[in-house]
Design a protein around this motif. Structure first.
Motif, PDB file in Angstrom:
ATOM      1  N   LEU A  85       0.832  -1.204   0.000  1.00 30.22           N
ATOM      2  CA  LEU A  85       0.000   0.000   0.000  1.00 30.22           C
ATOM      3  C   LEU A  85       0.866   1.252   0.000  1.00 30.22           C
ATOM      4  O   LEU A  85       0.628   2.189  -0.771  1.00 30.22           O
ATOM      5  N   TRP A  86       1.883   1.289   0.847  1.00 31.34           N
ATOM      6  CA  TRP A  86       2.758   2.462   0.948  1.00 31.34           C
ATOM      7  C   TRP A  86       3.554   2.644  -0.341  1.00 31.34           C
ATOM      8  O   TRP A  86       3.605   3.745  -0.915  1.00 31.34           O
ATOM      9  N   SER A  89       1.481   3.693  -3.523  1.00 32.29           N
ATOM     10  CA  SER A  89       1.074   5.091  -3.453  1.00 32.29           C
ATOM     11  C   SER A  89       2.244   6.029  -3.757  1.00 32.29           C
ATOM     12  O   SER A  89       2.106   6.988  -4.523  1.00 32.29           O
ATOM     13  N   THR A 288      -3.343   4.115   5.879  1.00 35.18           N
ATOM     14  CA  THR A 288      -4.729   3.691   6.025  1.00 35.18           C
ATOM     15  C   THR A 288      -5.556   4.812   6.639  1.00 35.18           C
ATOM     16  O   THR A 288      -5.041   5.817   7.125  1.00 35.18           O
ATOM     17  N   ASN A 313      -9.636   2.390  -1.682  1.00 35.22           N
ATOM     18  CA  ASN A 313     -10.300   2.885  -0.478  1.00 35.22           C
ATOM     19  C   ASN A 313     -10.641   1.736   0.473  1.00 35.22           C
ATOM     20  O   ASN A 313     -10.608   1.899   1.700  1.00 35.22           O
ATOM     21  N   ARG A 316      -7.461   0.790   2.252  1.00 33.79           N
ATOM     22  CA  ARG A 316      -7.128   1.814   3.252  1.00 33.79           C
ATOM     23  C   ARG A 316      -8.095   1.770   4.437  1.00 33.79           C
ATOM     24  O   ARG A 316      -7.727   2.139   5.551  1.00 33.79           O
ATOM     25  N   ASP A 320      -4.250  -3.097   4.660  1.00 36.66           N
ATOM     26  CA  ASP A 320      -3.773  -3.967   3.581  1.00 36.66           C
ATOM     27  C   ASP A 320      -2.977  -5.123   4.177  1.00 36.66           C
ATOM     28  O   ASP A 320      -1.745  -5.182   4.083  1.00 36.66           O
TER      29      ASP A 320
END
Length: 382
Positions: A85-86, A89, A288, A313, A316, A320
């Motif tokens: 996720l990090w 992004s 998140t 979404n 978040r 994750d």
């Protein structure tokens, strides 16, 4: 539960870096007559993600301090070992840096994903969807609700980033969790004073369906006010910005019949405040929703219901992680400051709130049901 990372070959997260992003970089390079230095910057970013270490933004970047605050110690390490996720992004923020989106010059403010977004609005599929609204308008209220809510749900499957490496779209097969009755119950109980916050996901077809749903909420009295949250900058290939809202509104108003009427109502609603368009840097954060900043939490807290669109979404919202799919959705979302509804097609590994029989049935298909986009869910926590 373990945080999802990308270092396991052939995993879904790994395939995003190894298969999807090389295609994406090539598409960006072909979409504009970027100068050679932009091509080199994009190639270098791709090479860095596959075999290098995560570099910081330039110290003079306008949001350098913000990303320093959002860092969790991942700079200098492998992209594939950082939380998916990090890292994903941050990759999209680095794309903007590579093409000079924020830098003074001819490419400042030009949406690198714009050509794909605009092309989608001119397709026969969109034309057919707009025409179909004439038929929906003649349905009983309960059937209108079902049709428009599911249109907004399955519109998420139009995500351009997902389609980069997905097979051609086939018929939708499964709604694996359906709390739609609870969604309408929350709104009906608050009527005529319901306020809905809708956190948008993709532009194009999905945003079109979202706006038609918003018009339905307002015209039927299910909501008195709608606050739409969009991204402050291009993000995740097709995520909606304020400019995308205007582009979709113009497309709706240019259609005949019921669609045009809805488009003009939406335009008026934005003018008179029944719809408020908002954005916030946090919508492009690598964190998140447990890290919602105080100002955003305060702005959203009065909502009767927050509708979160899309896969990102969802990730978040619940985190994750490798949650067992039977983990209760309500448990993982209890922290959120308002009642919340997630409308999401499954395009990543995360899935919760499913019943054991449903999981058994999905596993028996011998397909990657978590990531194909052929399944969807509507989950609600009151």
């Amino acid at each position: 539960m373990e945080t999802i990372v990308s270092d396991r070959p052939e995993s879904f997260a790994w395939s995003v870096w190894a298969k999807r992003h090389p295609i994406l970089i090539k598409q960006i390079q072909d979409a504009f007559p970027y100068p050679a230095e932009v091509h080199r910057a994009l190639d270098a970013l791709l090479e860095e993600t596959l075999s290098g270490v995560i570099q910081r933004l330039p110290a003079d970047a306008h949001d350098f301090a913000l990303w320093e605050d959002w860092d969790r110690g991942w700079y200098g390490g492998s992209w594939l070992s950082a939380p998916f996720l990090w890292a994903e992004s941050y990759f999209y923020r680095r794309l903007l840096e590579a093409v000079g989106y924020f830098r003074p010059g001819p490419w400042q403010g030009i949406d690198l994903f714009g050509p794909a977004k605009h092309a989608e609005l001119r397709t026969p599929t969109v034309e057919a969807e707009l025409t179909a609204l004439d038929d929906v308008a003649g349905l009983p209220l309960t059937e209108q609700r079902r049709a428009l809510l599911e249109a907004a749900l399955w519109g998420n499957r139009a995500d351009l980033g997902f389609r980069i490496t997905a097979a051609a779209e086939g018929p939708s097969t499964d709604l694996v969790a359906d709390d739609s009755a609870q969604l309408w119950s929350i709104l009906d109980a608050a009527s005529p004073n319901a306020t809905v916050h809708l956190v948008a996901d993709n532009a194009g077809r999905e945003l079109l369906a979202d706006l038609i749903l918003v018009d339905h909420l307002l015209t039927t009295g299910a909501a008195t006010r709608v606050v739409m949250h969009v991204k402050p900058q291009p993000y995740y290939v097709s995520d909606a910005t304020g400019a995308d809202v205007i582009a979709v509104l113009r497309r709706i108003t240019s259609a005949p019949g019921t669609a045009a009427k809805a488009g003009h109502r939406l335009w008026t609603a934005l003018t008179d405040g029944a719809i408020t368009l908002r954005t916030h840097p946090f919508w492009c954060a690598p964190l998140t929703f447990r890290h919602l900043p105080p100002d955003l939490t305060e702005a959203m807290s009065p909502a009767t219901l927050t509708i979160l669109k899309g896969d990102l979404n969802y990730r978040r919202l619940i985190g994750d992680r490798t949650w067992p799919p039977t983990t209760p959705f309500t448990d993982l979302t209890a922290y959120f400051p308002t009642p919340v509804a997630a409308l999401r097609t499954l395009k990543s590994d995360v899935a919760v709130g499913l019943t054991p029989p449903t999981i058994t049935q999905l596993d028996a298909t011998a397909t990657a049901w978590r990531t194909t986009g052929e399944h969807a869910l509507i989950q609600v926590r009151a």
